[in-house]
Scaffold this motif. Structure first.
Motif, short mmCIF file in Angstrom:
data_model
loop_
_atom_site.label_atom_id
_atom_site.label_comp_id
_atom_site.label_asym_id
_atom_site.label_seq_id
_atom_site.Cartn_x
_atom_site.Cartn_y
_atom_site.Cartn_z
N LEU A 82 0.81 -1.22 0.00
CA LEU A 82 0.00 0.00 0.00
C LEU A 82 0.84 1.27 0.00
CD1 LEU A 82 -2.76 -1.05 2.57
CD2 LEU A 82 -3.14 -0.50 0.16
N PHE A 83 1.98 1.25 0.70
CA PHE A 83 2.69 2.50 0.95
C PHE A 83 4.15 2.53 0.51
CE2 PHE A 83 -0.74 2.39 4.12
CZ PHE A 83 -1.37 3.58 3.81
N ARG A 84 4.73 1.38 0.16
CA ARG A 84 6.13 1.41 -0.24
C ARG A 84 6.38 0.63 -1.53
NH1 ARG A 84 10.02 1.78 5.12
NH2 ARG A 84 9.23 3.79 5.81
N ASP A 85 5.37 0.59 -2.37
CA ASP A 85 5.50 0.08 -3.73
C ASP A 85 5.96 -1.37 -3.83
OD1 ASP A 85 4.63 2.50 -4.77
OD2 ASP A 85 6.66 3.32 -4.86
N PHE A 86 5.67 -2.17 -2.83
CA PHE A 86 5.91 -3.60 -2.96
C PHE A 86 4.93 -4.14 -4.00
CE2 PHE A 86 5.14 -8.06 -1.66
CZ PHE A 86 6.46 -8.53 -1.74
N SER A 87 5.37 -5.03 -4.85
CA SER A 87 4.56 -5.53 -5.96
C SER A 87 3.30 -6.24 -5.47
CB SER A 87 5.38 -6.49 -6.82
OG SER A 87 4.56 -7.11 -7.80
N TRP A 88 2.15 -5.81 -5.96
CA TRP A 88 0.89 -6.46 -5.59
C TRP A 88 0.84 -7.90 -6.08
CZ3 TRP A 88 -2.56 -5.03 -2.12
CH2 TRP A 88 -2.60 -3.68 -1.72
N LYS A 89 1.58 -8.22 -7.14
CA LYS A 89 1.59 -9.58 -7.66
C LYS A 89 2.22 -10.56 -6.66
CE LYS A 89 1.81 -8.29 -12.56
NZ LYS A 89 2.61 -8.38 -13.81
N THR A 159 -1.02 -4.12 16.20
CA THR A 159 -0.39 -4.30 14.90
C THR A 159 -0.09 -2.96 14.25
OG1 THR A 159 -1.70 -6.33 14.65
CG2 THR A 159 -0.50 -5.55 12.72
N ALA A 160 -0.97 -1.99 14.45
CA ALA A 160 -0.69 -0.64 13.95
C ALA A 160 0.60 -0.11 14.56
CB ALA A 160 -1.86 0.29 14.26
N PHE A 161 0.77 -0.33 15.87
CA PHE A 161 2.00 0.13 16.54
C PHE A 161 3.21 -0.61 16.00
CE2 PHE A 161 4.99 -0.03 20.16
CZ PHE A 161 5.25 1.34 20.25
N LEU A 162 3.08 -1.92 15.77
CA LEU A 162 4.18 -2.70 15.21
C LEU A 162 4.64 -2.14 13.87
CD1 LEU A 162 5.98 -5.32 15.08
CD2 LEU A 162 4.06 -6.36 13.85
N VAL A 163 3.69 -1.94 12.95
CA VAL A 163 4.05 -1.50 11.61
C VAL A 163 4.51 -0.04 11.62
CG1 VAL A 163 3.22 -1.18 9.25
CG2 VAL A 163 2.55 -3.22 10.55
N LEU A 164 3.92 0.79 12.46
CA LEU A 164 4.42 2.15 12.64
C LEU A 164 5.89 2.12 13.02
CD1 LEU A 164 3.97 5.26 13.12
CD2 LEU A 164 3.39 4.64 15.48
N GLY A 165 6.24 1.26 13.98
CA GLY A 165 7.63 1.14 14.40
C GLY A 165 8.53 0.62 13.31
N ILE A 166 8.07 -0.40 12.58
CA ILE A 166 8.88 -0.96 11.49
C ILE A 166 9.15 0.09 10.41
CG2 ILE A 166 8.84 -2.60 9.57
CD1 ILE A 166 7.42 -4.56 11.46
N ILE A 248 -3.07 0.77 8.95
CA ILE A 248 -3.32 1.98 9.76
C ILE A 248 -2.01 2.51 10.32
CG2 ILE A 248 -4.35 2.83 11.90
CD1 ILE A 248 -6.72 0.98 11.36
N GLY A 249 -1.19 1.63 10.88
CA GLY A 249 0.10 2.07 11.41
C GLY A 249 1.00 2.62 10.34
N ALA A 250 1.00 1.98 9.17
CA ALA A 250 1.81 2.47 8.06
C ALA A 250 1.34 3.85 7.61
CB ALA A 250 1.75 1.48 6.89
N ALA A 251 0.02 4.03 7.53
CA ALA A 251 -0.53 5.32 7.10
C ALA A 251 -0.18 6.43 8.08
CB ALA A 251 -2.04 5.21 6.94
N ILE A 252 -0.21 6.11 9.37
CA ILE A 252 0.15 7.12 10.37
C ILE A 252 1.58 7.60 10.14
CG2 ILE A 252 0.61 7.51 12.83
CD1 ILE A 252 -1.75 5.61 13.41
N TYR A 253 2.48 6.65 9.91
CA TYR A 253 3.87 7.05 9.69
C TYR A 253 4.03 7.80 8.37
CZ TYR A 253 8.86 7.21 9.51
OH TYR A 253 10.15 7.70 9.44
N GLN A 254 3.43 7.26 7.31
CA GLN A 254 3.62 7.84 5.98
C GLN A 254 3.09 9.27 5.87
OE1 GLN A 254 6.01 5.61 4.78
NE2 GLN A 254 5.08 6.07 2.81
N PHE A 255 1.98 9.56 6.57
CA PHE A 255 1.34 10.86 6.38
C PHE A 255 1.48 11.81 7.56
CE2 PHE A 255 -1.27 7.91 3.70
CZ PHE A 255 -0.81 8.39 2.48
N ALA A 256 1.77 11.27 8.75
CA ALA A 256 1.87 12.14 9.92
C ALA A 256 3.30 12.36 10.39
CB ALA A 256 1.06 11.56 11.08
#
Length: 286
Positions: A82-89, A159-166, A248-256
């Motif tokens: 969703l946020f770092r262009d990893f291939s959807w395939k 999980t949001a906190f995990l991915v935010l941290g990653i 959700i965690g990724a979006a928080i990091y990417q946009f906030a």
């Protein structure tokens, strides 16, 4: 041909990564579940359980990170797509590989612990097809006072906190992030910290493959409905909730957070950059 060979290597790496995590993590869970006091080595040392799970993640990253990025978690794979262009395939194949890794890891743990499991079930009068019993070392369930719907909310948040941290740890423009390959250790400590602060709620699955792969093994190993659908029909919670929480965690990091990183602002970079440009592969994700 080379591309096909590369994706096969990535999928094998994901299988190995999750198998490592489950081999170490479910084994330490067995140490606390199967051995009653006073011989239980973790009866008064819960942090030891948490740090062992974290080190399992760290080891998995060091073993497989340079091949697949060591996602080892469908929620992480989805967030990267969703946020770092990893291939959807690659998303669905990665998910399947991760679940297979969880299944294999649980099978190895079972092979190690089967005499102790049988003794535990006999002593406590657990029947595999009626009670989860020793299967609690393999997969998660709600803790005291926790309902499945409350656990669903918990797992989204954790999980949001995990991915935010990653995302923060693996961001090349984050000057506060760990340097070089130490990111793997910090991600492991992040997993341990989540377990230490919230693990009693529902055993901090925060990873669909970590729960469903071993749960699927237990279903075929004789626990049947004790594994799937499990007590209170819980099996779906550790699958669905992390897949919501991760993005959700990724979006928080990417946009906030990410748009305001001083080093990135100074470089005049656009908001989205290719995943392969974020960090060296071994530090990419867990």
């Amino acid at each position: 041909m080379e591309a096909r060979k590369a994706i096969i290597g990535e999928l094998i790496a994901e299988i190995i990564a999750v198998a490592i995590i489950i081999l170490i993590g479910d084994s330490v869970a067995g140490m606390i579940v199967l051995y009653d006091p006073p011989i239980n080595p973790y009866a008064n040392a819960y942090w030891g359980v948490c740090i062992t799970w974290g080190l399992a993640v760290t080891i998995a990253i060091y073993v497989t990170g340079s091949v697949s990025g060591c996602h080892a978690n469908p929620a992480v794979t989805l967030a990267l797509a969703l946020f770092r262009d990893f291939s959807w395939k690659k998303v669905l194949p990665y998910w399947v590989a991760q679940i297979i890794g969880g299944f294999i890891g649980a099978a190895i743990v079972y092979a190690l612990y089967v005499p102790v499991i049988d003794h535990f079930n006999a002593v406590h009068h657990f029947a595999r097809d009626l009670d989860a019993g020793a299967a609690g070392m393999f997969f998660t369930s709600p803790g005291p006072f926790i309902t499945p719907m409350h656990a669903f909310t918990d797992e989204i948040i954790l999980t949001a906190f995990l991915v935010l941290g990653i995302f923060a740890i693996t961001e090349q423009y984050n000057e506060a992030a760990p340097m070089a390959n130490s990111g793997a250790l910090i991600i492991g400590l992040l997993v341990a910290a989540i377990g230490a602060s919230a693990g009693f709620l529902e055993a901090w699955a925060i990873n669909p493959a970590r729960d469903f792969g071993p749960r699927l093994f237990c279903f075929f190993a004789g626990w049947g409905t004790g594994a799937i659908p499990g007590k209170l029909n819980y099996f779906w919670v550790p699958i669905v909730a992390p897949l919501i929480g991760g993005p959700i965690g990724a979006a928080i990091y990417q946009f906030a957070v990410r748009p305001f990183l001083p080093k990135r602002v100074a470089a005049g970079m656009p908001q989205r950059i290719a995943a392969d440009a974020v960090v060296p592969p071994v530090d990419r994700v867990a």
